[in-house]
Enzyme design. Structure first.
Site, PDB file in Angstrom:
ATOM      1  N   ALA A 127      -3.112  11.708   6.054  1.00  0.00           N
ATOM      2  CA  ALA A 127      -2.311  12.411   7.061  1.00  0.00           C
ATOM      3  C   ALA A 127      -1.533  13.558   6.420  1.00  0.00           C
ATOM      4  O   ALA A 127      -1.299  14.601   7.035  1.00  0.00           O
ATOM      5  CB  ALA A 127      -1.360  11.431   7.737  1.00  0.00           C
ATOM      6  N   ASN A 128      -1.158  13.408   5.139  1.00  0.00           N
ATOM      7  CA  ASN A 128      -0.354  14.439   4.469  1.00  0.00           C
ATOM      8  C   ASN A 128      -1.151  15.689   4.081  1.00  0.00           C
ATOM      9  O   ASN A 128      -0.605  16.612   3.497  1.00  0.00           O
ATOM     10  CB  ASN A 128       0.370  13.858   3.254  1.00  0.00           C
ATOM     11  CG  ASN A 128      -0.583  13.360   2.175  1.00  0.00           C
ATOM     12  OD1 ASN A 128      -1.747  13.739   2.135  1.00  0.00           O
ATOM     13  ND2 ASN A 128      -0.092  12.500   1.299  1.00  0.00           N
TER      14      ASN A 128
ATOM     15  N   ASP B 242       0.208  22.676  -6.074  1.00  0.00           N
ATOM     16  CA  ASP B 242      -1.048  22.875  -6.820  1.00  0.00           C
ATOM     17  C   ASP B 242      -2.235  23.060  -5.870  1.00  0.00           C
ATOM     18  O   ASP B 242      -3.393  23.007  -6.293  1.00  0.00           O
ATOM     19  CB  ASP B 242      -1.296  21.732  -7.819  1.00  0.00           C
ATOM     20  CG  ASP B 242      -1.529  20.379  -7.165  1.00  0.00           C
ATOM     21  OD1 ASP B 242      -1.065  20.179  -6.017  1.00  0.00           O
ATOM     22  OD2 ASP B 242      -2.177  19.520  -7.782  1.00  0.00           O
TER      23      ASP B 242
ATOM     24  N   ARG C 243       8.150   2.203   0.650  1.00  0.00           N
ATOM     25  CA  ARG C 243       8.016   3.039   1.845  1.00  0.00           C
ATOM     26  C   ARG C 243       7.763   2.177   3.077  1.00  0.00           C
ATOM     27  O   ARG C 243       7.044   1.181   3.009  1.00  0.00           O
ATOM     28  CB  ARG C 243       6.855   4.020   1.683  1.00  0.00           C
ATOM     29  CG  ARG C 243       7.016   4.967   0.521  1.00  0.00           C
ATOM     30  CD  ARG C 243       6.129   6.199   0.664  1.00  0.00           C
ATOM     31  NE  ARG C 243       6.071   6.942  -0.579  1.00  0.00           N
ATOM     32  CZ  ARG C 243       7.013   7.791  -0.999  1.00  0.00           C
ATOM     33  NH1 ARG C 243       8.087   8.008  -0.285  1.00  0.00           N
ATOM     34  NH2 ARG C 243       6.878   8.425  -2.145  1.00  0.00           N
TER      35      ARG C 243
ATOM     36  N   SER D   5       2.232  18.802  -8.839  1.00  0.00           N
ATOM     37  CA  SER D   5       1.868  18.894  -7.421  1.00  0.00           C
ATOM     38  C   SER D   5       3.049  19.297  -6.535  1.00  0.00           C
ATOM     39  O   SER D   5       3.631  20.352  -6.725  1.00  0.00           O
ATOM     40  CB  SER D   5       1.272  17.555  -7.004  1.00  0.00           C
ATOM     41  OG  SER D   5       0.755  17.611  -5.720  1.00  0.00           O
TER      42      SER D   5
ATOM     43  N   PRO E 259       4.809  -0.372  -1.817  1.00  0.00           N
ATOM     44  CA  PRO E 259       5.571   0.258  -2.895  1.00  0.00           C
ATOM     45  C   PRO E 259       4.987   1.644  -3.151  1.00  0.00           C
ATOM     46  O   PRO E 259       3.764   1.796  -3.133  1.00  0.00           O
ATOM     47  CB  PRO E 259       5.316  -0.660  -4.100  1.00  0.00           C
ATOM     48  CG  PRO E 259       4.047  -1.384  -3.800  1.00  0.00           C
ATOM     49  CD  PRO E 259       3.882  -1.415  -2.308  1.00  0.00           C
ATOM     50  N   SER E 260       5.819   2.650  -3.371  1.00  0.00           N
ATOM     51  CA  SER E 260       5.325   3.992  -3.659  1.00  0.00           C
ATOM     52  C   SER E 260       4.628   3.996  -5.020  1.00  0.00           C
ATOM     53  O   SER E 260       5.004   3.260  -5.919  1.00  0.00           O
ATOM     54  CB  SER E 260       6.505   4.962  -3.689  1.00  0.00           C
ATOM     55  OG  SER E 260       6.155   6.114  -4.415  1.00  0.00           O
TER      56      SER E 260
ATOM     57  N   ASP F 192      -3.747  21.367  -3.416  1.00  0.00           N
ATOM     58  CA  ASP F 192      -4.783  20.409  -3.025  1.00  0.00           C
ATOM     59  C   ASP F 192      -4.416  19.708  -1.714  1.00  0.00           C
ATOM     60  O   ASP F 192      -5.032  18.720  -1.327  1.00  0.00           O
ATOM     61  CB  ASP F 192      -5.089  19.399  -4.147  1.00  0.00           C
ATOM     62  CG  ASP F 192      -3.905  18.540  -4.538  1.00  0.00           C
ATOM     63  OD1 ASP F 192      -2.794  18.757  -4.012  1.00  0.00           O
ATOM     64  OD2 ASP F 192      -4.084  17.647  -5.390  1.00  0.00           O
TER      65      ASP F 192
HETATM   66  C1  16G Z   1      -0.248  11.220  -4.742  1.00  0.00           C
HETATM   67  C2  16G Z   1      -1.665  11.240  -4.219  1.00  0.00           C
HETATM   68  C3  16G Z   1      -1.657  11.375  -2.724  1.00  0.00           C
HETATM   69  C4  16G Z   1      -0.833  10.285  -2.093  1.00  0.00           C
HETATM   70  C5  16G Z   1       0.543  10.233  -2.693  1.00  0.00           C
HETATM   71  C6  16G Z   1       1.249   8.985  -2.223  1.00  0.00           C
HETATM   72  C7  16G Z   1      -3.678  12.248  -5.143  1.00  0.00           C
HETATM   73  C8  16G Z   1      -4.313  13.492  -5.668  1.00  0.00           C
HETATM   74  N1  16G Z   1      -2.412  12.365  -4.770  1.00  0.00           N
HETATM   75  O1  16G Z   1       0.382  12.439  -4.532  1.00  0.00           O
HETATM   76  O2  16G Z   1      -2.991  11.301  -2.288  1.00  0.00           O
HETATM   77  O3  16G Z   1      -0.728  10.489  -0.713  1.00  0.00           O
HETATM   78  O4  16G Z   1       0.461  10.173  -4.100  1.00  0.00           O
HETATM   79  O5  16G Z   1       2.470   8.877  -2.819  1.00  0.00           O
HETATM   80  O6  16G Z   1      -4.274  11.181  -5.086  1.00  0.00           O
HETATM   81  P1  16G Z   1       3.301   7.520  -2.746  1.00  0.00           P
HETATM   82  O7  16G Z   1       2.469   6.460  -3.421  1.00  0.00           O
HETATM   83  O8  16G Z   1       4.569   7.826  -3.431  1.00  0.00           O
HETATM   84  O9  16G Z   1       3.498   7.231  -1.298  1.00  0.00           O
HETATM   85 MG    MG Z   2      -0.957  18.402  -4.818  1.00  0.00          MG
END
Ligand code: 16G
Ligand code: MG
Length: 548
Positions: free
Chosen positions: A375-376, A282, A504, A68, A496-497, A284
Site C-alpha cells: 500500500a505504501n 531512493d 504497529r 530510503s 513488530p516493525s 523505489d
Molecule cells: C522497508 C521495506 C518496505 C516495508 C517497510 C516496512 C523494502 C525494500 N522495504 O522499508 O517494503 O514496507 O520496510 O517497515 O523491502 P516496518 O517493518 O517498519 O513496518
Molecule cells: Mg525506498
C-alpha cells in the site's frame, strides 16, 4: 590469487573500527541506523558482497548505500543478489553476524564464513556499488569499496543512483546486456524508448492531461527525474519540486504524503485534480495524490496502482488471446476495499504475504504475470520466461502483443522503481483517457489508521498468516478478535516493525470515527498484553493518551 585475511582485519582496525557496542540487526530491507555508526557495517558488507559474488560464480552483487525514506542523519545498506532480488534470506543472518563481530574476531570470522560456505577465494568477484545523495553517503560508499578491495574483488562505482537503477545495472550485467546496458544511459534509453513508443503522438486523450507535479523528496529520484526530462522529447510535462534544496524526506516524499495524508512542502498552486506524484528518498516507492475542488487531499496509493496495472494487463492479455496466469500480491496493509475490488470485480487471484519487498517479489514469481504492490507504494510487475516467449511469438501477428512487449520494457522488473512505475501509470491513464477522478472512482477505500506503540521488547509479538494473526503474547489475538467483531467491516492486526523499535497497529472500518476507536482499542490491548512503555499511542503527527 592468494588472499591474506589479515588485510581484512588490518583495514578494519585502521580505517573502519567498530564504534558501537549496540547490536545491529538486518531489518526488513538491510541495515539502517545513524550514519556515524555505520562505517564498520559498510566495510563488512563490502567484504560480504565479495564473498557472495564468489559463491555465485563471479556474478555481480549490488550494494546500495541508502536509508530510503528515513531522515537525513540516517543511512543504510541494501544488498542485491545476481537476479536483482534482495539478498537471499539465509544470508541475512550471515550478514548480521558479520556486522556485529568484534574487530579482533573479524579475521577468524571471515575465515569461518569462507570455510562454512566452501568459497573459492581465488575465484573472481564483482561488486557494483551505488549511493543516495545524503552527505555521508560518499564516505560510506568508500567503506563498502574498501571491503571489496580488501578481499581482492572487482568493484565498480556508479555514484549517485536510485536503488532501482542499481538493481537494473546488476541484472543487465549478469544477463550480458539482454536486460539492457548496465550504464546510466542504458537505463534511461530502455525506459524512455518504451515510454515514447507507447505514447506515440497521443500526448492527451479523453480526460487525460499531459501534465504532472513530481515531488522528488529532495532525494535521488528528483535528480534522476530531471535527467529523464532532459532526454525525453517533451513526451511528458513534469514540474519537479523538492529537487534537493531541502533535507531529504523532510516534510516531503512518498512516506510523508502517505502517512500525513497531506501535500508535501513546496507544492505550487495548481488546478484542482492536477496529478501529483511523490517518490521516496531512493526512488523505489511511489504514490499519486491530488486535491479536489473543495481543497480536499486525496491519495492514490500502491493499492490503486496495483489495481490499475492489473486491470490493464489483464485486458491486454485477453486481447492477445493468450492463456497466462496472473496474480496480484499484497500485504495485510492493503485496503479491504482494494482486495474486494480485485477479487470481485477484476476477478484476479490475490495473495497476501508478510511486509517487505522480498516477500512480495518471491510470491509474484509463481505467476506468469505477477503484480505486486505494498500500500505504501513499493511494487512492480514480473513476467515469467514463459509469458515473455508467448508474448514475443504473438507479437509477430498481434499489435496488442507488440504493445505488451513495450510495456514489459517500460517496467523495471528487478524491483519496484518509482519512476518506471510512474511512467507505466501515465501510459495506462493516457490509454484509458482517465484523469485522477476516473481512477479514484474504480472503488472506495475503507477509512484506515495506523498507530505506533512503544513496548519493552517488540519481539514478544510474533505473528502468522502473513502477519494477520498474532501468535504471542497468548490471548492478544482473541482479545483483538473480540474488539473487531463490534465494528462494521472492521479489520485490525498488530506486528513488530522491522525498521523501528515499535509495534504497529493497523485498523480499518466502515467510518472514520469507528476506525479511530477500533485502532485505539487494539492499541490499548497491545499496551496491556505486550508490555507497553508509557501511556501513549502514537498517531501520525500527534500523540494521544491511551486512556480514552
Ligand atoms: C522497508 C521495506 C518496505 C516495508 C517497510 C516496512 C523494502 C525494500 N522495504 O522499508 O517494503 O514496507 O520496510 O517497515 O523491502 P516496518 O517493518 O517498519 O513496518
Ligand atoms: Mg525506498
Amino acid at each position: 590469487m592468494s588472499i591474506n585475511l589479515r588485510t581484512v582485519y588490518a583495514f578494519a582496525r585502521e580505517m573502519y573500527p567498530k564504534k558501537s557496542t549496540a547490536p545491529i540487526q538486518y531489518g526488513t530491507a538491510g541495515f539502517r541506523g545513524k550514519a556515524e555508526f555505520l562505517d564498520s557495517v559498510m566495510y563488512r558488507m563490502g567484504v560480504l558482497a565479495t564473498l557472495r559474488s564468489r559463491i555465485r560464480g563471479g556474478a555481480v552483487i549490488g550494494v546500495m548505500v541508502t536509508a530510503s525514506h528515513n531522515p537525513e542523519p540516517d543511512n543504510g545498506v541494501k544488498l542485491i543478489d545476481p537476479k536483482g532480488e534482495m539478498l537471499e534470506a539465509s544470508w541475512e543472518s550471515i550478514a548480521t553476524d558479520l556486522a556485529n563481530v568484534e574487530d579482533s574476531e573479524l579475521e577468524a570470522h571471515v575465515a569461518k564464513i569462507i570455510s562454512d560456505n566452501k568459497i573459492d577465494v581465488g575465484s573472481s568477484s564483482n561488486v557494483f556499488v551505488g549511493m543516495d545523495n545524503r552527505y555521508h553517503s560518499p564516505r560510506l560508499l568508500k567503506a563498502v569499496a574498501d571491503g571489496v578491495i580488501a578481499l581482492k574483488g572487482n568493484v565498480r562505482e556508479f555514484g549517485i543512483v536510485t536503488t532501482p537503477m542499481l538493481h537494473f545495472f546488476v541484472v543487465a550485467a549478469n544477463t550480458r546486456g539482454a536486460y539492457g546496458q548496465p550504464t546510466e544511459e542504458g537505463y534511461y534509453r530502455k525506459l524512455i524508448t518504451a515510454f515514447e513508443i507507447l505514447r506515440g503522438d497521443n500526448l492527451e486523450n479523453g480526460n487525460y492531461r499531459n501534465k504532472l507535479v513530481f515531488d522528488g523528496a529532495n532525494g535521488v529520484g528528483a535528480r534522476k527525474m530531471l535527467q529523464f526530462i532532459k532526454r525525453m522529447h517533451d513526451s511528458l510535462q513534469v514540474d519537479v519540486i523538492n529537487k534537493g534544496d531541502g533535507k531529504i524526506n523532510e516534510n516531503c516524499g512518498a512516506d510523508y504524503v502517505k502517512v500525513k495524508q497531506g501535500v508535501p512542502i513546496g507544492m505550487p498552486i495548481v488546478e484542482p485534480y492536477t496529478r501529483c506524484v511523490s517518490v521516496d528518498g531512493d526512488a523505489d516507492r511511489v504514490v499519486y495524490f491530488f486535491t479536489d475542488d473543495k481543497n480536499q487531499f486525496r491519495l492514490l496509493d500502491g493499492d490503486r496502482i496495483a489495481t490499475l496495472v492489473a486491470d490493464y494487463l489483464m485486458d491486454m492479455v485477453k486481447r492477445c488471446g493468450l492463456d497466462l496466469s496472473m496474480g496480484l500480491v499484497q500485504t495485510a496493509y492493503a485496503n479491504g476495499g482494494s482486495t474486494d475490488y480485485i477479487s470481485n470485480t477484476l476477478q484476479v487471484p490475490v495473495a497476501c504475504v508478510p511486509t517487505g519487498v522480498k516477500h512480495l517479489h518471491h510470491k509474484a514469481l509463481q505467476y506468469d504475470i505477477g503484480v505486486y504492490f505494498e500500500a505504501n507504494g513499493h511494487g512492480t510487475v514480473i513476467f515469467s520466461e514463459n509469458a515473455k516467449s508467448l508474448i514475443k511469438a504473438a507479437s509477430e501477428t498481434s499489435v496488442d502483443a507488440k504493445t505488451l512487449l513495450h510495456v514489459i520494457d517500460l517496467i523495471n522488473e528487478t524491483v519496484g522503481d518509482a519512476i518506471s512505475d510512474m511512467l507505466l501509470v501515465e501510459t495506462i491513464l493516457n490509454h484509458k483517457g482517465w484523469d485522477v477522478k476516473d481512477w479514484l472512482a474504480t472503488y472506495d477505500d475503507l477509512p484506515n489508521l495506523q498507530l505506533k506503540i512503544k513496548v519493552q521488547d517488540r519481539n514478544v509479538i510474533t505473528t502468522t498468516d502473513a502477519e494477520r494473526v498474532c501468535v504471542t503474547p497468548v490471548g492478544l489475538q482473541e482479545a483483538i478478535d473480540k474488539v473487531v467483531s463490534n465494528y462494521k467491516r472492521g479489520r485490525a492486526f498488530v506486528r513488530p516493525s522491522g525498521t523501528e523499535d515499535v509495534v504497529r497497529v493497523y485498523a480499518e472500518a466502515a467510518t472514520k470515527d469507528e476506525t479511530e476507536s477500533l485502532a485505539y482499542e487494539v492499541g490499548i490491548l497491545v499496551q496491556q498484553l505486550a508490555g507497553g512503555v508509557g501511556p501513549e499511542l502514537i498517531h501520525p503527527g500527534k500523540t494521544i493518551s491511551a486512556h480514552i
